[in-house]
Enzyme design. Structure first.
Site, mmCIF file in Angstrom:
data_model
loop_
_atom_site.group_PDB
_atom_site.id
_atom_site.type_symbol
_atom_site.label_atom_id
_atom_site.label_comp_id
_atom_site.label_asym_id
_atom_site.label_seq_id
_atom_site.Cartn_x
_atom_site.Cartn_y
_atom_site.Cartn_z
ATOM 1 N N GLY A 19 1.435 8.532 14.531
ATOM 2 C CA GLY A 19 2.752 9.167 14.922
ATOM 3 C C GLY A 19 3.219 8.779 16.504
ATOM 4 O O GLY A 19 4.396 8.696 16.521
ATOM 5 N N GLU A 27 -3.861 5.379 10.504
ATOM 6 C CA GLU A 27 -4.167 6.582 9.593
ATOM 7 C C GLU A 27 -5.152 6.259 8.594
ATOM 8 O O GLU A 27 -5.744 7.334 8.141
ATOM 9 C CB GLU A 27 -2.935 7.050 8.960
ATOM 10 C CG GLU A 27 -1.876 7.667 10.210
ATOM 11 C CD GLU A 27 -0.987 6.689 10.468
ATOM 12 O OE1 GLU A 27 -1.010 5.541 10.584
ATOM 13 O OE2 GLU A 27 0.189 7.050 11.199
ATOM 14 N N GLU A 48 5.122 5.508 15.437
ATOM 15 C CA GLU A 48 6.230 5.986 14.865
ATOM 16 C C GLU A 48 7.371 6.618 15.481
ATOM 17 O O GLU A 48 8.492 6.414 15.514
ATOM 18 C CB GLU A 48 5.725 7.167 13.691
ATOM 19 C CG GLU A 48 5.016 6.390 12.748
ATOM 20 C CD GLU A 48 4.377 7.408 11.613
ATOM 21 O OE1 GLU A 48 3.635 8.307 12.122
ATOM 22 O OE2 GLU A 48 4.587 7.363 10.362
ATOM 23 N N ALA A 54 -0.417 11.643 15.846
ATOM 24 C CA ALA A 54 -0.528 13.075 15.825
ATOM 25 C C ALA A 54 -1.980 13.535 16.127
ATOM 26 O O ALA A 54 -2.940 13.082 16.069
ATOM 27 C CB ALA A 54 -0.183 13.481 14.395
#
Ligand code: CO8
Length: 258
Positions: free
Chosen positions: A109, A132, A112, A65
């Protein structure tokens, strides 16, 4: 609508959705994930599309992200905006097969997103990770759940707690990716796999996707019943008659999604 952060190409019944923020290593901004969710929805609704490929570039599938976008956000911001929840749900709703073609970084992300796809084909340059923890947070788009189901608790804990990266060879050995190919052949191999899928009955393909996805949700006995119901129901399709007749008559099946 023209997209700014992804590039969509549709040919031979395959929609290739290429993440396109190269300077930011394809970091998933709100705009990018919004555009990707919309493009997946459009491809799902487009009768000409029979398989979807999500990919990035040589250096990165997606490095996570967008940290600069997240840096100033408060709990109230992410909670009230339901940060990335609708976009992820839109991608998960897709009934057509989605392949992730991953070269370079697939982190946070990005990892993911790759795991949201139905399977991952990795270039030998791919690096997966859930780093993260280095930012003082944790996975939020399925990493703690999907990675654990794919590679097991020990390796998942290792990845999430140390933030280390996993190379393509380890990812294949651990069950995170279905195959590893030389980087130069990533798109050729992925398109060949997608091409094979486009020749199949889309009804059977969607039923298979439903059944395999349920393996993560149901007990074995419930899952076996669910699979059997879907299997039996495919006998109501013309594609079942055609597929089996073609085998008996030693010819190629012509599926019509009916
Ligand atoms: N966000 C924003 N920008 C990024 C990101 C990112 N995730 N990753 C890289 N960039 C930018 C860099 O800031 C840099 O920009 P600039 O040139 O303007 O300085 C450019 O991309 C190139 O990056 P580097 O110079 O760092 O390139 P390197 O080759 O040296 O390093 C790395 C590559 C190792 C990938 C490094 O960039 C890195 O560690 N990136 C961050 C990886 C990361 O921590 N990802 C996880 C992010 S958090 C997350 O994904 C949470 C998802 C949960 C969502 C939940 C919703 C409910």
């Amino acid at each position: 609508m023209a997209f700014e952060t992804i590039v969509v190409e549709i040919s031979d019944h395959i929609a290739v959705l290429r993440l396109n923020r190269p300077k930011q290593l394809n970091a998933l901004s709100q705009q990018l994930l919004g555009e990707l969710a919309q493009a997946v929805g459009e491809a799902d609704a487009n009768d000409k599309v029979r398989c979807i490929v999500i990919t990035g570039n040589e250096k990165a599938f997606a490095a996570g992200a967008d940290i600069s976008e997240m840096a100033e956000q408060s709990f109230a911001d992410v909670y009230t905006k339901n940060f990335f929840v609708d976009e992820a749900a839109a991608i998960n709703r897709c009934r057509k097969p989605i392949i992730a073609a991953v070269a370079g970084y697939a982190l946070g992300g990005g990892c993911e997103l790759a795991m949201m796809c139905d399977f991952i084909i990795a270039a030998d340059t791919a690096k997966f990770g859930q780093p993260e923890i280095n930012l003082g947070v944790m996975a939020g788009m399925g990493g703690s759940q999907r990675l654990t189901r794919l590679v097991g608790k020990s390796k998942s804990m290792d990845m999430h707690l140390t933030g280390r990266f996993m190379d393509a060879e380890e990812a294949e050995r651990s069950g995170l990716v279905s195959r590893v190919v030389p980087a130069k052949k990533l798109m050729d191999e992925t398109m060949a796999a997608a091409d094979k899928i486009t020749e199949k009955s889309m009804i059977a393909a969607s039923a298979i996707k439903e059944a395999v996805d349920q393996a993560e949700e149901m007990s074995l006995s419930q899952g076996l019943i669910f699979e059997r119901r879907l299997f039996h129901s495919l006998f109501a399709t013309e594609d079942q008659s055609e597929g089996m007749a073609a085998f008996v008559e030693k010819r190629e099946a012509q599926f019509r999604d009916k």
